[in-house]
Design a protein around this motif. Sequence first.
Motif, PDB file in Angstrom:
ATOM      1  N   HIS A 170      69.007  70.955  18.455  1.00 57.89           N
ATOM      2  CA  HIS A 170      68.558  70.296  19.675  1.00 57.89           C
ATOM      3  C   HIS A 170      69.738  70.031  20.614  1.00 57.89           C
ATOM      4  CE1 HIS A 170      65.885  67.901  22.170  1.00 57.89           C
ATOM      5  NE2 HIS A 170      66.746  66.903  22.131  1.00 57.89           N
TER       6      HIS A 170
ATOM      7  N   ASP B 266      60.710  73.126  25.937  1.00 61.02           N
ATOM      8  CA  ASP B 266      60.115  73.862  24.829  1.00 61.02           C
ATOM      9  C   ASP B 266      60.399  75.354  24.971  1.00 61.02           C
ATOM     10  OD1 ASP B 266      59.043  71.518  23.805  1.00 61.02           O
ATOM     11  OD2 ASP B 266      57.159  71.752  24.912  1.00 61.02           O
TER      12      ASP B 266
ATOM     13  N   CYS C 208      64.044  64.884  21.495  1.00 59.03           N
ATOM     14  CA  CYS C 208      63.360  65.324  20.280  1.00 59.03           C
ATOM     15  C   CYS C 208      63.510  64.227  19.235  1.00 59.03           C
ATOM     16  CB  CYS C 208      63.977  66.636  19.801  1.00 59.03           C
ATOM     17  SG  CYS C 208      63.207  67.336  18.346  1.00 59.03           S
TER      18      CYS C 208
ATOM     19  N   ASP D 166      58.491  77.852  24.988  1.00 57.05           N
ATOM     20  CA  ASP D 166      57.559  78.620  25.816  1.00 57.05           C
ATOM     21  C   ASP D 166      57.438  78.066  27.233  1.00 57.05           C
ATOM     22  OD1 ASP D 166      56.285  76.280  25.178  1.00 57.05           O
ATOM     23  OD2 ASP D 166      54.378  77.204  24.584  1.00 57.05           O
ATOM     24  N   ALA D 167      58.327  77.160  27.630  1.00 59.59           N
ATOM     25  CA  ALA D 167      58.239  76.542  28.951  1.00 59.59           C
ATOM     26  C   ALA D 167      58.310  77.589  30.056  1.00 59.59           C
ATOM     27  CB  ALA D 167      59.366  75.519  29.131  1.00 59.59           C
TER      28      ALA D 167
END
Length: 286
Positions: free
Chosen positions: A144, A94, A4, A96-97
């Motif tokens: 992260h 992510d 990131c 929504d992976a």
Amino acid sequence: AACCCSAVVGYLPTPSSPANGLPKMATPKGFRIEHVVGQGRIMRASRRYEPGDTVLREPPCLTWPHDDAEQLISSFMCASADVQAAVLDMAAPDADAGLSCIVSDHARMEAVAERAARSAERSSLAARMAEAYDGPRAADLFEHLLLIGDINAHAFGKRAGLFPIAAKANHSCSPNCGHSTRVGGEMHYFATCTIEAGDEIVISYLDQLWSTTREERRRVLLTQKLFYCTCPRCSRADSGGGGRPPLEEIEPDSRGGEWTAPQQLARAECAAAGCAEECATLGLRS
């Protein structure tokens, strides 16, 4: 997985990683890291491994008490630039992976809810820790890092650790490598079947492997590791709980003899649990 970058620009040094995606402090032998479209980075054997052969030994680059994630952050902040770059290069999917692969609306909603709850915990902890640091991006960085810890950390004793090279091995519900961190926290990958040069090296991310259904395995991986498993075993029609694979499905010893029944059972356990307690039975070699 890409790091990131927006979370660290202007806050921490971001030295570039070597072209093969490995940290500078280690040069593995016997395998290479490749990028495959649709899969990301994979670990591929560059030599033949027999059952029991050591594939990888790697000490952790960061360790912390497994019940104190704040120590992960402080260890990272004190680490060298190379270690920081290697950690930030580890997988951090992510939010929504893999969700689009779930057919059941109910299962998708459950996965979303579980992910959201854990994400809220990371955000709260990151925001609290960032108060002690200057810089507007500290909270983003810490959140992260906590995600990287959730996805990549391995436990040993009362501690957890990150292993940048070992982390490049993908998951399979039919792994060809077992793994253990029982000797001083060093990661040990060992072949549980013959691995030919050119084969992908895969491990299991699951503790319960042979006694679970495909749906159960996919649910755990979706919520804890943030991906939908499409390994060969999961891609086949699910046969139910099933326990260990039948002994007749385990290949003969490629060194010339047949596996004895105890060796077959031990080998199945190694593949399922990723531990090395059966090393004496299997004759594992360093």
